[in-house]
Design an enzyme around this catalytic site. Sequence first.
Site, short mmCIF file in Angstrom:
data_model
loop_
_atom_site.label_atom_id
_atom_site.label_comp_id
_atom_site.label_asym_id
_atom_site.label_seq_id
_atom_site.Cartn_x
_atom_site.Cartn_y
_atom_site.Cartn_z
N ASP A 1 0.85 -1.20 0.00
CA ASP A 1 0.00 0.00 0.00
C ASP A 1 0.88 1.25 0.00
OD1 ASP A 1 0.93 -0.40 2.62
OD2 ASP A 1 -0.86 0.49 3.54
N ASP B 1 7.36 3.69 3.20
CA ASP B 1 8.26 2.55 3.38
C ASP B 1 7.96 1.44 2.41
OD1 ASP B 1 5.90 2.34 4.90
OD2 ASP B 1 6.79 0.93 6.31
N ASP B 2 6.71 1.33 1.95
CA ASP B 2 6.41 0.37 0.88
C ASP B 2 7.22 0.72 -0.36
OD1 ASP B 2 3.53 -1.00 1.78
OD2 ASP B 2 3.74 1.06 2.43
N ASN C 1 -2.43 2.84 3.53
CA ASN C 1 -1.89 4.15 3.95
C ASN C 1 -2.68 5.30 3.35
OD1 ASN C 1 0.26 3.22 5.60
ND2 ASN C 1 1.44 2.71 3.78
N THR D 1 2.86 -6.05 2.76
CA THR D 1 3.29 -4.91 3.59
C THR D 1 2.17 -3.90 3.78
OG1 THR D 1 4.21 -3.72 1.69
CG2 THR D 1 5.71 -5.17 2.90
N ASN E 1 1.10 0.94 17.05
CA ASN E 1 1.35 2.32 16.62
C ASN E 1 0.06 3.02 16.20
OD1 ASN E 1 1.06 0.93 14.20
ND2 ASN E 1 2.98 1.63 13.29
N PHE F 1 -0.62 -0.72 12.59
CA PHE F 1 -1.54 -0.21 11.56
C PHE F 1 -2.07 -1.28 10.60
CE2 PHE F 1 -2.35 1.37 7.28
CZ PHE F 1 -3.39 2.24 7.53
N ASN F 2 -1.19 -2.11 10.04
CA ASN F 2 -1.66 -3.03 8.99
C ASN F 2 -2.69 -4.03 9.52
OD1 ASN F 2 -0.11 -1.88 6.96
ND2 ASN F 2 1.64 -3.26 7.32
N HIS G 1 9.78 0.08 8.16
CA HIS G 1 9.10 -1.18 8.47
C HIS G 1 9.09 -2.17 7.30
CE1 HIS G 1 7.43 1.02 11.92
NE2 HIS G 1 7.05 1.96 11.07
N ASP G 2 8.53 -1.71 6.18
CA ASP G 2 8.25 -2.65 5.08
C ASP G 2 9.53 -3.17 4.41
OD1 ASP G 2 5.64 -2.18 5.68
OD2 ASP G 2 5.27 -0.83 4.00
C1 BDR Z 1 3.02 -0.20 8.62
O1 BDR Z 1 1.91 0.64 8.46
C2 BDR Z 1 2.09 1.47 7.33
O2 BDR Z 1 1.76 2.77 7.66
C3 BDR Z 1 3.51 1.28 6.87
O3 BDR Z 1 3.57 1.36 5.46
C4 BDR Z 1 3.85 -0.09 7.37
O4 BDR Z 1 3.43 -1.08 6.45
C5 BDR Z 1 3.74 0.18 9.89
O5 BDR Z 1 2.89 0.05 10.98
CA CA Z 2 2.83 -0.55 4.17
#
Ligand code: BDR
Ligand code: CA
Length: 319
Positions: A21, A25-26, A50, A135, A169, A176-177, A248-249
């Site tokens: 998404d 970081d993706d 995102n 991701t 987070n 989030f994911n 992260h990703d």
């Molecule tokens: C994850 O949530 C998204 O905002 C980032 O792309 C990452 O995949 C981090 O919590």
């Molecule tokens: Ca992501």
Amino acid sequence: MWHRYGMTSAAPVRKLLLDCDPGLDDALAILLAAGDPDLELVGITTVGGNVGLDGTTRNALQLREYFQIDGVPVAAGADQPLSRAAETAEHVHGASGLGDVVLAEATLAIEARSAIDFLIDTIRDAPGQIHLVATGPLTNIALALRQEPRLTEWVASFTIMGGSYTRGNATPAAEFNIFADPEAAAEVFAAGWTVTMIGLDLTLQAIVTDAVGERMKALGPLGTDLVEPLATFWKNPLDDQWDGQALHDVCAVAFVARPELFTSKPARVEIELAGEFTAGMTVVDFHSDAPNALVPMRLDVAGFWDYVFAAWGNVEPRG
Ligand code: BDR
Ligand code: CA
């Protein structure tokens, strides 16, 4: 001749299928997959996360051309979670999903098949060969599994960025994911395969410190125009526990190519669906005798950055 993994001969190229998404970081995870010669990126599928699906798909299409990986199909998937209202994260990733970075409009066509059909076809046609990495929220993966449960037998491996065994987070409890589509995550973890869960506890070791930021700028135009701006866009106002943004990703793609950089433990992961304060939490039992997950816990940070920078440096961006 006997040899240790990756020591005396080139590792076999691993086929990687990335459901994502983009997302700051993706985008950098796609860049890693594009630049590592030990990985063959066989497709990118997009999901709302995102930002909405239109944005994540636009970003994936633009990144494909900027990274000059024109032959990699991009297919669009779910624009809504399975059963909840969509949660997005523009406050982290910017309105477009790529912070302040503006890329040229894409000119190449999107894949005609949906992400769901593309995932199923690609994995079915290369049994035992595809390393599937997710991701973003797990909506596309859950929908693909509903349609074709044998995906669990056909993948070479399945790795997600999502969850944690300590903190969240999106909320204090949820990453989030998983928070964005907990019902999808619950189906995916219950599907009968091993989910490698790269959670926040791991990814918060991959921090863009000032020194890492300088290394990014030293990549040249790729670094100054894209990598460093993406990696430093989000200034975390709420948390003083670490010094910089976490990629992260990128960790999830790195795990497929370089698992030896990670120290992991098996665990049973359940997804909290109903908790008043904990919906989307990954409840991780390291003592279960019925594990469904592998949980990387420690990262060789120096080795990780050396690997990532070497791979990123292989990409020649479109001028
Ligand atoms: C994850 O949530 C998204 O905002 C980032 O792309 C990452 O995949 C981090 O919590
Ligand atoms: Ca992501």
